[in-house]
Motif scaffolding. Structure first.
Motif, PDB file in Angstrom:
ATOM      1  N   THR A 142      -0.295   2.303  -8.761  1.00 42.84           N
ATOM      2  CA  THR A 142      -1.203   3.457  -8.738  1.00 42.84           C
ATOM      3  C   THR A 142      -0.391   4.607  -8.169  1.00 42.84           C
ATOM      4  OG1 THR A 142      -1.966   3.338  -6.454  1.00 42.84           O
ATOM      5  CG2 THR A 142      -3.072   1.889  -8.030  1.00 42.84           C
ATOM      6  N   ASP A 143      -0.922   5.819  -8.237  1.00 41.72           N
ATOM      7  CA  ASP A 143      -0.171   6.912  -7.614  1.00 41.72           C
ATOM      8  C   ASP A 143      -0.884   7.392  -6.357  1.00 41.72           C
ATOM      9  OD1 ASP A 143      -2.315   8.046  -8.732  1.00 41.72           O
ATOM     10  OD2 ASP A 143      -1.233   9.318 -10.171  1.00 41.72           O
ATOM     11  N   ASP A 144      -1.642   6.497  -5.746  1.00 44.07           N
ATOM     12  CA  ASP A 144      -2.427   6.937  -4.596  1.00 44.07           C
ATOM     13  C   ASP A 144      -2.366   5.947  -3.426  1.00 44.07           C
ATOM     14  OD1 ASP A 144      -4.166   8.255  -2.962  1.00 44.07           O
ATOM     15  OD2 ASP A 144      -5.818   8.345  -4.409  1.00 44.07           O
TER      16      ASP A 144
ATOM     17  N   GLY B  57       1.998   2.247  -3.233  1.00 45.69           N
ATOM     18  CA  GLY B  57       0.939   2.493  -4.213  1.00 45.69           C
ATOM     19  C   GLY B  57       0.698   1.297  -5.120  1.00 45.69           C
TER      20      GLY B  57
ATOM     21  N   ASN C  87       0.840  -1.212   0.000  1.00 41.74           N
ATOM     22  CA  ASN C  87       0.000   0.000   0.000  1.00 41.74           C
ATOM     23  C   ASN C  87       0.868   1.254   0.000  1.00 41.74           C
ATOM     24  OD1 ASN C  87      -2.302  -1.550   0.065  1.00 41.74           O
ATOM     25  ND2 ASN C  87      -2.872  -1.064   2.173  1.00 41.74           N
TER      26      ASN C  87
ATOM     27  N   GLY D  51      -2.607   6.552  -0.418  1.00 42.58           N
ATOM     28  CA  GLY D  51      -3.636   6.916   0.568  1.00 42.58           C
ATOM     29  C   GLY D  51      -4.945   6.192   0.294  1.00 42.58           C
ATOM     30  N   ALA D  52      -5.309   6.082  -0.978  1.00 45.60           N
ATOM     31  CA  ALA D  52      -6.577   5.421  -1.324  1.00 45.60           C
ATOM     32  C   ALA D  52      -6.509   3.940  -0.970  1.00 45.60           C
ATOM     33  CB  ALA D  52      -6.863   5.599  -2.816  1.00 45.60           C
TER      34      ALA D  52
END
Ligand code: EPU
Length: 293
Positions: free
Chosen positions: A187-189, A109, A106, A191-192
């Motif tokens: 992914t570039d997120d 990302g 996580n 946090g999500a």
């Protein structure tokens, strides 16, 4: 003796109850924690040369070892916790906890394993059992599995040849998983991904007894029928045997209320199997691996 060469990795008289999530299990005469894939191979070769039996204990979250003395050598990959990401792939050693792997992926990302949040255990056991839950299983993410065979030799198995199915895989008899390569989605997120993992953990905490000593679900949900609901409808929730009980919250969980023995837990498992078969004609299938004494 076979263990002289690995003396610093061997513990005598190890209480396995300290290593199972249900806190049940007897005393292993020999407990070995190899430091590397190569050393796992060397230990297996030495055991094979002396004709000694062994078992693998990973995260201990789906296992019921017997009470009393355990004569088979117990191999534990808990010291092998490597994690390396290269592009979309991560290579993870068998002894890393699933929770740590999810957190690391996580943070980078890398999506895919975020749906495994809240599942206990270690990566090796998760692959052997094709661990999963409502949002997915580990199997479809697996590209390669590195194992040591019972003679200590190394083999690498393509994920497509692992025979992954609901809570099962097909590995050569006696094979010990040492590391796994997973294919993830960049992914570039981060946090999500963290938020989604957190949401899944919250959902689990609300539905399941996640703080008690248990081994998650005892039975598979076979033929699309919820084992928890079958046990509940059989009137068995809250049933006590010794210090073990069927959770009053979720029928597919057995909890250790203190000093439960393997024989108490097994008695509850067998009782649930018998009553559910009598009442509903359904043969419950065990998810928990019960080691013979
Ligand atoms: N339910 C009852 N009574 C019970 C238990 C459950 O009515 O005693 C109801 C719940 O309220 C819910 C439904 O049955 O509406 C399903 O329950 P839950 O969401 O807890 O899921 P499950 O089917 O019992 C499966 C996995 C779990 C996984 C959860 C969530 C199996 C055997 N179990 O449980 O995995 O955590 O979905 O993803 O596949 C495990 O494998 O060890 C495990 C815990």
């Amino acid at each position: 003796m076979w263990c002289d060469a690995f003396a610093e990795r061997v513990t005598r008289d190890r209480e396995l109850r300290d290593l199972t999530s249900v806190r049940v299990g007897g005393r292993a005469l020999f407990f070995v924690e190899p430091a590397s894939d190569e050393q796992m191979g060397a230990v297996l070769a030495a055991l094979s040369a002396e004709g000694l039996g062994y078992r693998v204990l990973g995260g201990g979250s789906n296992l019921l070892p017997p009470d009393g003395e355990i004569r088979e050598v117990i191999l534990h990959p808990g010291a092998m916790r490597g994690f390396a990401a290269v592009g979309e792939e991560v290579r993870v050693q068998a002894g890393l906890s699933l929770a740590s792997m999810v957190a690391r992926a996580n943070g980078l990302g890398l999506a895919g394993v975020h749906v495994l949040a809240g599942i206990p255990g270690q990566v090796g056991g998760a692959v052997v059992m094709n661990a999963g839950g409502r949002y997915g299983e580990i199997g479809p993410l697996v590209k390669r599995v590195h194992v040591r065979l019972d003679d200590g030799s190394a083999e690498s198995i393509d994920g497509n040849d692992m025979g992954f199915a609901y809570r099962q895989s097909e590995l050569p008899e006696g094979a010990v998983v040492t590391s796994v390569v997973l294919g993830l989605d960049p992914t570039d997120d981060p946090g999500a991904l963290r938020r989604e993992s957190g949401r899944i953990i919250k959902e689990k905490n609300a539905a399941q007894p996640t703080t008690s000593r248990n081994f998650g679900c005892m039975f598979k949900n076979s033929d699309g029928r919820s084992a928890g609901i079958l046990v509940e409808e059989a009137g068995l929730k809250g049933l006590v045997q010794g210090d073990a009980r069927i959770s009053p919250q979720h029928g597919n969980f057995i909890e250790n209320m203190g000093g439960a023995k393997a024989r108490d837990v097994l008695a509850l498992i067998e009782r649930a199997e018998t009553v559910v078969l009598e009442r509903f004609g359904v043969r419950l299938e065990r998810e928990v691996r019960v080691w013979n004494s």
